[in-house]
Write a protein that holds these residues in place. Structure first.
Motif, short mmCIF file in Angstrom:
data_model
loop_
_atom_site.label_atom_id
_atom_site.label_comp_id
_atom_site.label_asym_id
_atom_site.label_seq_id
_atom_site.Cartn_x
_atom_site.Cartn_y
_atom_site.Cartn_z
N GLY A 83 44.40 45.66 36.35
CA GLY A 83 44.71 44.88 35.42
C GLY A 83 43.30 44.21 34.76
N GLU A 84 42.17 44.78 35.39
CA GLU A 84 40.90 44.16 34.86
C GLU A 84 40.86 44.63 33.58
OE1 GLU A 84 38.85 41.94 36.40
OE2 GLU A 84 37.42 42.28 34.88
N PRO A 85 40.48 43.83 32.48
CA PRO A 85 40.22 44.30 31.12
C PRO A 85 38.98 45.36 31.21
CG PRO A 85 40.80 42.25 31.02
CD PRO A 85 40.65 42.40 32.49
N GLY A 86 39.36 46.57 30.64
CA GLY A 86 38.16 47.54 30.64
C GLY A 86 38.62 48.75 31.39
N THR A 87 39.46 48.61 32.46
CA THR A 87 39.56 49.60 33.55
C THR A 87 40.95 50.50 33.15
OG1 THR A 87 39.01 47.77 34.79
CG2 THR A 87 39.56 49.83 35.93
N PHE A 88 40.90 51.74 33.08
CA PHE A 88 41.91 52.32 33.10
C PHE A 88 41.86 53.90 33.85
CE2 PHE A 88 39.33 54.86 29.96
CZ PHE A 88 38.53 53.93 29.34
N ARG A 122 51.26 48.44 38.08
CA ARG A 122 51.39 47.43 37.06
C ARG A 122 52.62 47.73 36.45
NH1 ARG A 122 46.87 46.70 32.73
NH2 ARG A 122 48.45 45.30 31.70
N GLY A 165 53.87 42.18 35.24
CA GLY A 165 52.94 41.84 34.26
C GLY A 165 52.34 40.61 34.59
N ALA A 166 51.25 40.40 35.47
CA ALA A 166 50.56 39.42 36.03
C ALA A 166 49.16 40.15 36.63
CB ALA A 166 51.42 38.56 36.99
N ILE A 168 46.98 38.58 38.21
CA ILE A 168 46.71 37.83 39.49
C ILE A 168 47.32 38.93 40.73
CG2 ILE A 168 48.77 36.58 39.53
CD1 ILE A 168 45.28 35.67 40.82
N CYS A 169 48.22 39.78 40.40
CA CYS A 169 48.77 40.62 41.28
C CYS A 169 47.88 41.85 41.62
CB CYS A 169 49.94 41.20 40.87
SG CYS A 169 51.40 39.76 40.79
N THR B 67 55.30 38.17 32.96
CA THR B 67 55.22 38.15 31.26
C THR B 67 56.03 39.27 30.75
OG1 THR B 67 53.03 39.37 31.47
CG2 THR B 67 52.91 36.93 30.92
N CYS B 127 41.89 51.36 27.45
CA CYS B 127 40.67 50.76 26.70
C CYS B 127 39.99 52.01 26.07
CB CYS B 127 39.79 50.00 27.56
SG CYS B 127 40.87 49.08 28.76
#
Lengths: 424, 157
Positions: A83-88, A122, A165-166, A168-169, B67, B127
């Motif tokens: 979930g870390e923005p930028g990671t795929f 996720r 969808g979290a 934090i998980c 969510t 991204c």
């Protein structure tokens, strides 16, 4: 520079299915591992210097050795919450090579004596979930999972658990809460999961890439693995590069590769006429680097720490001079406020404050004092909560207002006279 | 009165014994409700409680925390546009606004004909192919406003 160890066969569609995977040596390492002493596998992983590829960079072999010597049951959980923005990158690994992950997991499970594992993916990753579920079914059919795997006497069951969808998980104890059917709230450590994790039983949580890498350490040996990377950061790592580069994507490179080579060679550089402004080197939680810092740093755990940032999940977000740093921080702070699970006051309140203050500055309603307040609030959020989300919000906040203070001051001075972003 | 299909009931019962603890069946069961109804209406909670034997409070706790469970109805096409950093840098927010304007809806609102909901959401792990949107379960990447509209038209709006 690009070194395809884990990603060697990612371009081949046949690699997704078990038959194609086997054609490229698939499950041969499992056969080898099952003939080894489990302790020797742990020692090999320790000797390889492999560090967790999900974000914290904790040495994998050491994590495994925290398990109590005896006691059943014990669980292996694969963290595919990404979930870390930028990671795929984990998404790519699951879509292109689900059996590579499964094989790495069975080897790891054998090493730590676990008969049951879950891959926590996720919920938004609908396609990877389907690919991995199908691959697990294939592995059962081929006798790679279930009872008496390859005649070794080792039993192992594996299942997928989809999140909902979290962010934090992705924190290992939050993930454990989630699989237990609860709100995904992290738990206080100690006890660490290796001692009391899933259902209070000994549990190891490792990232997708970490578990896949185990396969190659056992295949080639720790010494061979150490030929990649640096002394303290051995091996290859997948980096997810996004933002303003011409060729964004996932790239596997040896740790220790200069960031400027990643940006300007591998990823084709920036759009013509644009200049590098900043780089977030390890996902949105990692402190931002200025262009000067980015041009000097190498992509390994130590060099980035020395620069005051971190390697994190390997998500490199490249920003050229078209970006407004106040606007970008506003986006980042909104995210952490949205994702705070709410159980610790400094995080619940702090992320809300940060989001509100930065938003206020961004919309021309801030004061100089607000800029200082971002720093003060952030400093008071760090190290005071159950998990690292609070720090993950505070670190980018501090780095943005410190390194790009002038842009924040411009907003305070003239922001409300300008409709759009000031620095775009 | 609320109920799941016979297959849905069967699914929930199976999930109850699939994991080490029955509680782990809550998330999959809520997904099942959403799959059948498009969202999770409040009546689903006492229904699932009855079906699983788990307290309503525990089910509510999970429902409210995550969510991905729609707590109000969404359009037949649920369009979620990523507005997080890499997408924001590549026009994700403008894309969301463009779609809202085109379909005459506000962020998170369902259109009058019930066909579409457009929401701005956080990072979806796409991204390198920004900007992108998730339409129901499917990722659609490397978008421009024109391309997004064309894709949505192909999907029926």
């Amino acid at each position: 520079m690009e070194t395809k160890l884990l990603t060697e066969h990612y371009g081949k569609d046949e690699y997704i299915k078990i038959d194609g995977y086997k054609k490229h040596g698939g499950y041969a390492v499992l056969a080898k591992a099952l003939k080894m002493d489990p302790k020797a596998i742990i020692e090999e992983v320790k000797a390889s210097g492999l560090r967790g590829r999900g974000g914290a960079g904790f040495p994998t072999g050491m994590k495994w050795s925290f398990l109590p010597a005896n006691g059943e049951p014990r669980y292996l959980l694969c963290n595919a919450d990404e979930g870390e923005p930028g990671t795929f990158k984990d998404r790519l690994m699951m879509e292109r090579a689900p059996h590579q992950l499964i094989e790495g997991m069975i080897i790891s499970a054998f090493a730590i004596g676990s008969k049951k594992s879950y891959i926590y993916i996720r919920g938004e990753y609908d396609h990877p979930i389907r690919v991995v579920r199908e691959a697990i079914a294939e592995a059962y059919k081929a006798g790679m999972l279930g009872k008496n795997i390859l005649g070794s006497g080792f039993d192992h069951d594996m299942d997928v658990y989809a999140g909902a969808g979290a962010y934090i998980c992705g924190e290992e104890t939050g993930m454990i809460s989630s699989i237990e059917g609860l709100k995904g709230q992290p738990k206080l450590k100690p006890p660490f999961p290796a001692v009391q994790g899933y259902l209070r039983k000994p549990t190891i949580v490792n990232n997708v890439e970490t578990l896949a890498a185990v396969k190659y350490i056992i295949r080639d040996g720790a010494a061979a693995y150490r030929k990649y990377g640096t002394e303290k950061s051995p091996g290859t790592k997948l980096f997810s590069v996004s933002g303003n580069v011409l060729k964004p994507g996932n790239y596997e490179i040896p740790l220790g590769t200069p960031l400027k080579d990643v940006i300007f060679n591998l990823c084709g550089g920036l759009k013509p006429g644009r200049k590098l402004k900043a780089v977030i080197p390890g996902g949105s939680s990692a402190p931002v680097l200025t262009a000067d810092e980015a041009m000097k740093v190498t992509m390994d755990y130590e060099a980035l720490a020395q620069m005051g940032s971190m390697l994190g999940s390997g998500a490199v977000i490249v920003m050229d001079d078209s970006n407004d740093m106040v606007d970008m921080l506003d986006v980042i702070m909104h995210f952490y406020h949205h994702e705070s699970c709410g159980q610790c006051t400094p995080c619940r309140e702090g992320t809300g404050w940060l989001s509100k203050i930065v938003h206020r500055i961004r919309h021309g309603e801030g004061t100089v004092n607000d800029i200082n307040l971002v720093k003060t609030v952030s400093e008071r959020m760090m190290g005071k909560t159950i998990c690292a989300l609070s720090d993950a919000a505070a670190m980018p906040a501090i780095s943005f207002v410190t390194k790009f203070r002038g842009e924040f001051e411009d907003y305070v001075k003239k922001g409300n006279q300008v409709g759009g972003a000031l620095h775009a | 009165m609320f109920s799941l299909s016979p297959e849905g009931v069967e699914f929930v019962k199976k999930e109850c014994s699939r994991y080490e603890t029955k509680h782990s069946a809550i998330i999959p069961s809520l997904y099942r409700v959403q799959k059948e109804k498009g969202w999770v209406p409040p009546e689903a909670v006492p229904y699932l409680s009855e079906l699983t034997g788990l307290p309503e409070s525990h089910i509510n706790e999970v429902l409210s925390f995550y969510t991905m469970f729609n707590k109000k109805p969404v359009g037949k096409l649920h369009v979620q546009v990523c507005a997080n950093i890499s997408c924001a840098m590549n026009g994700g927010r403008e894309l969301a606004e463009h779609l809202c304007k085109h379909f005459g809806v506000k962020d998170g609102e369902i259109s009058k004909d019930g066909k579409i909901t457009v929401s701005k959401v956080e990072c979806l792990g796409s991204c390198g192919t920004a900007p992108m949107m998730q339409v129901n379960d499917q990722f659609i990447e490397n978008l421009t406003p024109e391309l997004a509209l064309r894709k949505l038209k192909e999907m029926g709006v």
